[in-house]
Design a protein around this motif. Structure first.
Motif, PDB file in Angstrom:
ATOM      1  N   ALA A 145      51.491  70.827  26.066  1.00 53.40           N
ATOM      2  CA  ALA A 145      50.860  71.630  27.110  1.00 53.40           C
ATOM      3  C   ALA A 145      51.844  72.547  27.817  1.00 53.40           C
ATOM      4  CB  ALA A 145      50.186  70.707  28.127  1.00 53.40           C
ATOM      5  N   ALA A 146      53.115  72.167  27.846  1.00 56.33           N
ATOM      6  CA  ALA A 146      54.128  72.955  28.548  1.00 56.33           C
ATOM      7  C   ALA A 146      54.678  74.106  27.719  1.00 56.33           C
ATOM      8  CB  ALA A 146      55.279  72.045  28.988  1.00 56.33           C
ATOM      9  N   LEU A 147      54.369  74.153  26.429  1.00 61.22           N
ATOM     10  CA  LEU A 147      54.880  75.224  25.584  1.00 61.22           C
ATOM     11  C   LEU A 147      54.164  76.534  25.869  1.00 61.22           C
ATOM     12  CD1 LEU A 147      55.174  73.374  22.150  1.00 61.22           C
ATOM     13  CD2 LEU A 147      57.018  73.935  23.751  1.00 61.22           C
ATOM     14  N   ASP A 148      54.877  77.631  25.680  1.00 62.80           N
ATOM     15  CA  ASP A 148      54.304  78.960  25.854  1.00 62.80           C
ATOM     16  C   ASP A 148      53.133  79.140  24.886  1.00 62.80           C
ATOM     17  OD1 ASP A 148      54.103  81.951  25.146  1.00 62.80           O
ATOM     18  OD2 ASP A 148      55.374  81.951  26.938  1.00 62.80           O
ATOM     19  N   PRO A 149      52.008  79.692  25.341  1.00 63.57           N
ATOM     20  CA  PRO A 149      50.844  79.872  24.458  1.00 63.57           C
ATOM     21  C   PRO A 149      51.172  80.651  23.188  1.00 63.57           C
ATOM     22  CG  PRO A 149      50.218  80.251  26.742  1.00 63.57           C
ATOM     23  CD  PRO A 149      51.707  80.087  26.739  1.00 63.57           C
ATOM     24  N   GLU A 150      52.080  81.614  23.269  1.00 60.04           N
ATOM     25  CA  GLU A 150      52.470  82.382  22.083  1.00 60.04           C
ATOM     26  C   GLU A 150      53.099  81.467  21.026  1.00 60.04           C
ATOM     27  OE1 GLU A 150      55.934  85.587  20.890  1.00 60.04           O
ATOM     28  OE2 GLU A 150      54.930  85.832  22.830  1.00 60.04           O
ATOM     29  N   VAL A 151      53.918  80.514  21.474  1.00 60.56           N
ATOM     30  CA  VAL A 151      54.570  79.593  20.554  1.00 60.56           C
ATOM     31  C   VAL A 151      53.546  78.639  19.951  1.00 60.56           C
ATOM     32  CG1 VAL A 151      56.279  77.737  20.363  1.00 60.56           C
ATOM     33  CG2 VAL A 151      56.786  79.790  21.732  1.00 60.56           C
ATOM     34  N   ARG A 152      52.674  78.099  20.785  1.00 65.82           N
ATOM     35  CA  ARG A 152      51.635  77.196  20.271  1.00 65.82           C
ATOM     36  C   ARG A 152      50.786  77.897  19.214  1.00 65.82           C
ATOM     37  NH1 ARG A 152      50.629  75.889  25.776  1.00 65.82           N
ATOM     38  NH2 ARG A 152      48.514  76.718  25.609  1.00 65.82           N
ATOM     39  N   ALA A 153      50.408  79.141  19.477  1.00 61.57           N
ATOM     40  CA  ALA A 153      49.565  79.883  18.538  1.00 61.57           C
ATOM     41  C   ALA A 153      50.300  80.134  17.223  1.00 61.57           C
ATOM     42  CB  ALA A 153      49.129  81.208  19.163  1.00 61.57           C
ATOM     43  N   ALA A 154      51.588  80.436  17.308  1.00 62.56           N
ATOM     44  CA  ALA A 154      52.365  80.716  16.102  1.00 62.56           C
ATOM     45  C   ALA A 154      52.451  79.503  15.191  1.00 62.56           C
ATOM     46  CB  ALA A 154      53.765  81.191  16.489  1.00 62.56           C
ATOM     47  N   PHE A 155      52.495  78.309  15.777  1.00 63.70           N
ATOM     48  CA  PHE A 155      52.625  77.081  15.002  1.00 63.70           C
ATOM     49  C   PHE A 155      51.274  76.499  14.572  1.00 63.70           C
ATOM     50  CE2 PHE A 155      56.933  77.059  16.649  1.00 63.70           C
ATOM     51  CZ  PHE A 155      57.658  76.404  15.670  1.00 63.70           C
ATOM     52  N   ALA A 156      50.175  77.158  14.917  1.00 61.43           N
ATOM     53  CA  ALA A 156      48.853  76.570  14.709  1.00 61.43           C
ATOM     54  C   ALA A 156      48.564  76.256  13.241  1.00 61.43           C
ATOM     55  CB  ALA A 156      47.777  77.505  15.268  1.00 61.43           C
ATOM     56  N   SER A 157      49.120  77.048  12.321  1.00 58.67           N
ATOM     57  CA  SER A 157      48.830  76.815  10.903  1.00 58.67           C
ATOM     58  C   SER A 157      49.741  75.765  10.284  1.00 58.67           C
ATOM     59  CB  SER A 157      48.960  78.121  10.118  1.00 58.67           C
ATOM     60  OG  SER A 157      50.291  78.607  10.178  1.00 58.67           O
ATOM     61  N   GLY A 158      50.729  75.291  11.033  1.00 54.54           N
ATOM     62  CA  GLY A 158      51.619  74.245  10.537  1.00 54.54           C
ATOM     63  C   GLY A 158      52.988  74.766  10.143  1.00 54.54           C
ATOM     64  N   VAL A 159      53.775  73.883   9.543  1.00 55.64           N
ATOM     65  CA  VAL A 159      55.143  74.219   9.148  1.00 55.64           C
ATOM     66  C   VAL A 159      55.401  73.748   7.710  1.00 55.64           C
ATOM     67  CG1 VAL A 159      56.076  74.185  11.484  1.00 55.64           C
ATOM     68  CG2 VAL A 159      56.036  72.081  10.159  1.00 55.64           C
ATOM     69  N   ARG A 160      56.388  74.376   7.079  1.00 58.36           N
ATOM     70  CA  ARG A 160      56.776  74.014   5.714  1.00 58.36           C
ATOM     71  C   ARG A 160      58.219  73.513   5.744  1.00 58.36           C
ATOM     72  NH1 ARG A 160      56.388  78.422   1.012  1.00 58.36           N
ATOM     73  NH2 ARG A 160      54.193  78.288   1.654  1.00 58.36           N
ATOM     74  N   TYR A 161      58.401  72.254   5.337  1.00 56.82           N
ATOM     75  CA  TYR A 161      59.729  71.644   5.296  1.00 56.82           C
ATOM     76  C   TYR A 161      60.271  71.675   3.863  1.00 56.82           C
ATOM     77  CZ  TYR A 161      58.133  69.340   9.643  1.00 56.82           C
ATOM     78  OH  TYR A 161      57.645  69.057  10.892  1.00 56.82           O
ATOM     79  N   THR A 162      61.564  71.950   3.714  1.00 52.05           N
ATOM     80  CA  THR A 162      62.213  71.902   2.410  1.00 52.05           C
ATOM     81  C   THR A 162      63.478  71.060   2.507  1.00 52.05           C
ATOM     82  OG1 THR A 162      61.358  74.072   1.767  1.00 52.05           O
ATOM     83  CG2 THR A 162      63.246  73.230   0.536  1.00 52.05           C
ATOM     84  N   GLN A 163      63.623  70.094   1.604  1.00 53.42           N
ATOM     85  CA  GLN A 163      64.816  69.258   1.512  1.00 53.42           C
ATOM     86  C   GLN A 163      65.492  69.462   0.173  1.00 53.42           C
ATOM     87  OE1 GLN A 163      62.704  65.432   2.383  1.00 53.42           O
ATOM     88  NE2 GLN A 163      64.586  64.927   3.487  1.00 53.42           N
ATOM     89  N   ASN A 164      66.817  69.529   0.190  1.00 48.63           N
ATOM     90  CA  ASN A 164      67.621  69.484  -1.025  1.00 48.63           C
ATOM     91  C   ASN A 164      68.502  68.249  -0.932  1.00 48.63           C
ATOM     92  OD1 ASN A 164      66.937  71.989  -2.484  1.00 48.63           O
ATOM     93  ND2 ASN A 164      67.712  72.994  -0.650  1.00 48.63           N
ATOM     94  N   LEU A 165      68.197  67.249  -1.751  1.00 52.28           N
ATOM     95  CA  LEU A 165      68.899  65.971  -1.723  1.00 52.28           C
ATOM     96  C   LEU A 165      69.829  65.901  -2.920  1.00 52.28           C
ATOM     97  CD1 LEU A 165      65.766  63.786  -0.895  1.00 52.28           C
ATOM     98  CD2 LEU A 165      67.484  64.626   0.715  1.00 52.28           C
ATOM     99  N   HIS A 166      71.144  65.821  -2.660  1.00 51.55           N
ATOM    100  CA  HIS A 166      72.111  65.856  -3.749  1.00 51.55           C
ATOM    101  C   HIS A 166      72.141  64.536  -4.523  1.00 51.55           C
ATOM    102  CE1 HIS A 166      75.039  63.407  -1.510  1.00 51.55           C
ATOM    103  NE2 HIS A 166      74.831  64.176  -0.450  1.00 51.55           N
ATOM    104  N   ASP A 167      72.908  64.536  -5.600  1.00 54.32           N
ATOM    105  CA  ASP A 167      72.952  63.403  -6.531  1.00 54.32           C
ATOM    106  C   ASP A 167      74.181  62.526  -6.309  1.00 54.32           C
ATOM    107  OD1 ASP A 167      72.087  61.826  -8.688  1.00 54.32           O
ATOM    108  OD2 ASP A 167      73.263  62.984 -10.123  1.00 54.32           O
ATOM    109  N   GLY A 168      74.713  62.528  -5.085  1.00 58.59           N
ATOM    110  CA  GLY A 168      75.871  61.692  -4.787  1.00 58.59           C
ATOM    111  C   GLY A 168      77.042  62.472  -4.234  1.00 58.59           C
ATOM    112  N   MET A 169      77.011  63.800  -4.352  1.00 52.41           N
ATOM    113  CA  MET A 169      78.097  64.610  -3.826  1.00 52.41           C
ATOM    114  C   MET A 169      77.522  65.950  -3.363  1.00 52.41           C
ATOM    115  SD  MET A 169      81.680  65.791  -5.624  1.00 52.41           S
ATOM    116  CE  MET A 169      82.128  64.058  -5.842  1.00 52.41           C
ATOM    117  N   GLY A 170      77.736  66.265  -2.091  1.00 51.74           N
ATOM    118  CA  GLY A 170      77.233  67.522  -1.553  1.00 51.74           C
ATOM    119  C   GLY A 170      76.967  67.397  -0.071  1.00 51.74           C
ATOM    120  N   PHE A 171      76.327  68.402   0.492  1.00 55.78           N
ATOM    121  CA  PHE A 171      75.982  68.409   1.915  1.00 55.78           C
ATOM    122  C   PHE A 171      74.711  67.596   2.153  1.00 55.78           C
ATOM    123  CE2 PHE A 171      78.233  72.546   1.372  1.00 55.78           C
ATOM    124  CZ  PHE A 171      79.298  72.293   2.229  1.00 55.78           C
TER     125      PHE A 171
END
Length: 314
Positions: free
Chosen positions: A140-166
Motif C-alpha cells: 500500500a505504501a508503494l507509489d501507484p506508478e510502481v505498483r502498476a508497472a509490476f502488475a503483470s509480474g516479473v521474470r527471474y533468470t538464474q545461471n547455476l554453475h557446475d562447481g566453479m563460477g559466480f
C-alpha cells in the motif's frame, strides 16, 4: 499512497504474558494450548522470548516440531547457507557489514515455505537485528506508478554453475549431484530450463509481483525483484553486472515481458520496505516465527560473531 507511520509490529510472547514457567516446557505448554495457524495468520510474526531455548539442543527441536508441521529442505534456495541439523540451516551467510533487504523467502520459486522459524544461538556484539514488515502495508505504501508497472509480474533468470563460477552451483542449490533429480524437480515448476555446454543450468520463471494471503485474502507485495536486480544488490553485484552481460549473471530479473525494470523502481521498493520494517533485536534463545506470505524479513548489518538458525515449513 498510504500514511507510512508504523501500524504493525510482531506479537511478543514471554513467560509472564503466557502464564507459564520460564523454561522450554513452559513454551511447549503454551503452544499446545494454541491454534498456531490462527495465531500466526492474525499476528503475521511472533517472537517467543525468555523460555531458555538452546538453539542446538533438544529444546529447539521440541519447539520447532510444535511450530513447524513439516520442516522443508532449502531446495532451489538462492542464499548461501550451511545445513546444521534436520532441515535446519544457518541464516544467510552474507558479509556482516551489509544489510539484507526485505524479502519473502523463495518468493521467486513455484513453491515457498509458509512459515519460517528463526532461533538465536548467539546475538551479534552490535546490530544484527532481523527486521520484519507487513506485506500489505508495504504494498500500500508503494507509489501507484510502481505498483502498476509490476502488475503483470516479473521474470527471474538464474545461471547455476557446475562447481566453479559466480554465485551458487546447481548441486548446492538443489542439494544433489544428480541431474535427473534436478530435472524431476523443475518439470513441475512451470519454469523454462536448459543444461548448457559448460555444465551450468539456466532457469527462467515468470511469477506475480503480489499474491493474496491464503487465509486472510489480503494482497501483499511478494517478489524478490530488488534482490535480483543490480540496483538493489550492492556494490559488488553492480560491478559484476558491468563485467558480464545480463543473460550471464548468476541471477537477474525483468518485467514479465522481458523488458528492464528501472533502477529507480527497485530503489523505491527496497527503501520503502526497510523504512516500514520493525527490528527484532536478538537475545540468546529467542525464537521468531514468521508467516512468509504475510510478512517479509531482512537483516541489519552487525559486528562480532552472530549465529541465527532458520528452519522452514509448508
Amino acid at each position: 499512497m498510504v500514511d507510512t507511520a508504523q501500524t504493525w509490529r510482531p506479537l511478543e510472547v514471554d513467560p509472564g504474558s503466557a502464564g507459564v514457567p520460564s523454561n522450554p516446557e513452559g513454551l511447549a505448554e503454551f503452544l499446545r494450548g494454541q491454534d498456531v495457524t490462527r495465531l500466526l495468520a492474525r499476528e503475521k510474526a511472533v517472537v517467543f522470548r525468555g523460555f531458555g531455548i538452546d538453539a542446538e539442543s533438544a529444546s529447539y527441536d521440541m519447539a520447532a516440531d510444535l511450530l513447524l508441521a513439516n520442516r522443508l529442505a532449502y531446495v532451489h534456495g538462492n542464499s548461501p547457507r550451511t545445513k546444521v541439523g534436520r532441515n535446519v540451516y544457518t541464516s544467510t551467510e552474507y558479509p556482516a557489514e551489509f544489510q539484507i533487504s526485505m524479502h519473502n523467502e523463495m518468493s521467486y520459486s513455484h513453491r515457498w515455505p509458509r512459515r519460517i522459524l528463526f532461533c538465536c544461538a548467539l546475538p551479534a556484539a552490535t546490530g544484527g537485528a532481523t527486521p520484519v514488515v507487513d506485506g500489505a502495508l508495504w504494498l500500500a505504501a508503494l507509489d501507484p506508478e510502481v505498483r502498476a508497472a509490476f502488475a503483470s509480474g516479473v521474470r527471474y533468470t538464474q545461471n547455476l554453475h557446475d562447481g566453479m563460477g559466480f554465485g551458487k552451483s546447481w548441486q548446492a542449490t538443489f542439494e544433489t549431484e544428480e541431474r535427473a533429480e534436478v530435472e524431476a524437480f523443475l518439470d513441475g515448476t512451470g519454469a523454462q530450463w536448459q543444461w548448457r555446454a559448460d555444465g551450468s543450468l539456466r532457469i527462467t520463471r515468470t511469477a506475480p509481483a503480489t499474491v493474496e494471503h491464503p487465509v486472510t485474502g489480503a494482497e501483499v507485495w511478494f517478489n524478490q525483484a530488488d534482490q535480483w536486480h543490480p540496483a538493489g544488490t550492492g556494490e559488488e553485484a553492480a560491478l559484476l553486472a558491468e563485467m558480464l552481460p545480463e543473460e550471464e549473471l548468476p541471477q537477474s530479473v525483468g518485467f514479465a515481458d522481458g523488458s528492464p525494470i528501472p533502477a529507480a523502481y527497485i530503489t523505491h521498493v527496497q527503501e520503502t520496505g526497510l523504512r516500514l520494517a520493525v527490528d527484532v533485536d536478538w537475545r540468546r534463545g529467542d525464537l521468531l516465527l514468521v508467516d512468509n506470505v504475510a510478512a517479509a524479513h531482512g537483516r541489519r548489518p552487525y559486528s562480532g560473531r552472530r549465529r541465527v538458525l532458520v528452519a522452514m515449513s509448508d
